[in-house]
Write a protein that holds these residues in place. Structure first.
Motif, short mmCIF file in Angstrom:
data_model
loop_
_atom_site.label_atom_id
_atom_site.label_comp_id
_atom_site.label_asym_id
_atom_site.label_seq_id
_atom_site.Cartn_x
_atom_site.Cartn_y
_atom_site.Cartn_z
N ASN A 117 43.39 41.26 40.90
CA ASN A 117 44.53 40.56 39.63
C ASN A 117 43.78 40.60 38.23
N LYS A 118 42.57 40.27 38.57
CA LYS A 118 41.85 40.30 37.09
C LYS A 118 41.16 41.31 36.51
N ILE A 119 40.98 41.90 35.02
CA ILE A 119 40.84 42.89 35.11
C ILE A 119 39.95 42.39 32.85
N PRO A 120 38.84 42.79 33.33
CA PRO A 120 38.10 43.04 31.96
C PRO A 120 38.30 43.62 30.82
N ARG A 121 38.14 43.30 29.83
CA ARG A 121 38.75 44.27 28.80
C ARG A 121 37.49 43.36 27.63
N LYS A 122 37.61 44.57 26.30
CA LYS A 122 36.16 43.93 25.82
C LYS A 122 36.68 42.92 24.80
N GLY A 123 35.40 42.84 24.49
CA GLY A 123 35.08 41.06 24.33
C GLY A 123 35.37 39.90 24.14
N TYR A 124 35.86 40.03 25.65
CA TYR A 124 36.19 38.59 26.86
C TYR A 124 34.70 38.34 26.75
N LEU A 125 34.65 36.71 26.76
CA LEU A 125 33.60 36.22 26.69
C LEU A 125 33.22 35.77 28.07
N PHE A 126 31.12 35.72 28.40
CA PHE A 126 30.48 35.59 29.74
C PHE A 126 30.28 34.06 29.32
#
Length: 372
Positions: free
Chosen positions: A302-311
């Motif tokens: 249910n979790k999709i990574p997107r551009k700009g998300y932080l590590f």
């Protein structure tokens, strides 16, 4: 690239075809391009299971001619063009004086003194200036750079059944063309068409370089073969397809402040020749880099990574960011690319999604295995 004045947005020769097929059109790199026609998921799976066709005519198309053409390209790019034979293509990149990637491109060797360069649409003018500046700098009066970007179209037929359908339109034995090789011949009754075993999806397929006046015929001839098995595909599915393979996208995953060593593209950097910023890249290769390119999956469906998300790390400290992320229709989970800072000191890595700390699993590329 965002263009606010619509009069400056270009159209490919197939613009009206896309409209007639019901495509949702968006501004992409200064061109009106089809985002999707019906369902980007259906388009994605058509390429993985049968076939799909893309209009990628927005890409830049240069011809470089002259006896010093290979010598100049060798200096401006990182890969070794001397290993490429006539009828073969090579993936490489232009770099600047500090080793940053000006653009990634594919070079086709037409003859000993003529090369076709396929570059990113957003970088057409920048690349043209970079090449011409060096032609003048080194006084290569024999060289001529011809920009055919708006005169020729580029179509990509991709998927496990792509060669089966395309073969019906040519006498060239497509399955005899090796990966990253090409032939020039008749296709769909049109002479002098460049047919290459390349693509940006990872699936088996070809790309066709043809004059604008003949592009519509080829597009229509392919689509009318089997409407159930061959779908027109837009840039949304092209993005998810390239991400499943881990292919970099210029302007997101690679750019002028990132070197090919940092971008984990060392395989296109050959130190057995001279090229711009060679010493800088040699030092990075030997000593390592401050930031590291990674590819990762999120097991939580249910979790999709997107551009700009932080590590972040276990102490909630920012240690990097996502450059590209998407839901993988094949893996049925989120996948992404990005960069970590001071990676050697990191144990656990998490991604921050809507203020929630989600663990990621760093994996090797490609995310999926396909036959090309």
């Amino acid at each position: 690239m965002t263009v606010t004045n619509k009069s400056f947005i270009k159209k490919t020769i197939l613009y009206n075809n896309h409209i007639c097929l019901g495509a949702k059109m968006v501004n992409y790199s200064g061109f009106y391009m089809p985002l999707q026609y019906n369902s980007s998921l259906a388009e994605h799976m058509s390429v993985r299971n049968s076939a799909g066709i893309f209009d990628v005519s927005h890409m830049g198309k240069f011809i470089l001619k002259g006896k010093n053409s290979e010598k100049l390209i060798q200096y401006l790019t990182t890969n070794d063009l001397s290993t490429v034979k006539i009828g073969q293509a090579q993936y490489t990149c232009f770099i600047n004086n500090i080793g940053g990637i000006i653009d990634d491109l594919v070079i086709y060797k037409i003859s000993y003194h003529e090369f076709l360069l396929i570059v990113n649409a957003s970088n057409i003018e920048k690349n043209k200036k970079w090449i011409n500046d060096h032609i003048k700098k080194y006084k290569y009066d024999d060289l001529k750079l011809i920009d055919t970007s708006l005169e020729y179209s580029l179509l990509a037929i991709q998927g496990p059944l792509s060669l089966f359908y395309a073969q019906k339109l040519t006498d060239i034995f497509l399955d005899k063309i090796s990966f990253y090789h090409f032939q020039i011949g008749k296709f769909s009754g049109i002479k002098d068409v460049l047919i290459s075993r390349t693509g940006y999806t990872g699936s088996k397929g070809i790309e066709i370089y043809v004059s604008n006046k003949n592009a519509e015929k080829i597009w229509n001839d392919i689509l009318k073969m089997d409407k159930d098995q061959i779908l027109p595909c837009g840039i949304a599915s092209r993005n998810s397809l390239r991400l499943e393979m881990g292919y970099r996208l210029y302007g997101q995953d690679i750019f002028e402040t990132i070197t090919p060593i940092e971008a984990h593209l060392s395989w296109i950097v050959k130190f057995n020749k001279e090229f711009i910023a060679k010493k800088i890249l040699q030092k990075q290769k030997k000593e390592g880099t401050y930031q590291k390119f990674i590819s990762f999956v999120i097991e939580d469906k249910n979790k999709i990574p997107r551009k700009g998300y932080l590590f972040i790390d276990e102490n909630n400290i920012n240690i990097g960011h996502v450059t590209s992320g998407v839901y993988s229709p094949v893996l049925k989970k989120g996948i992404g690319l990005g960069y970590l800072i001071n990676h050697n000191k990191r144990n656990s890595v998490f991604i921050l999604i809507r203020k929630k700390k989600i663990p990621i699993q760093i994996v090797k590329l490609p995310f999926i295995k396909v036959s090309n």
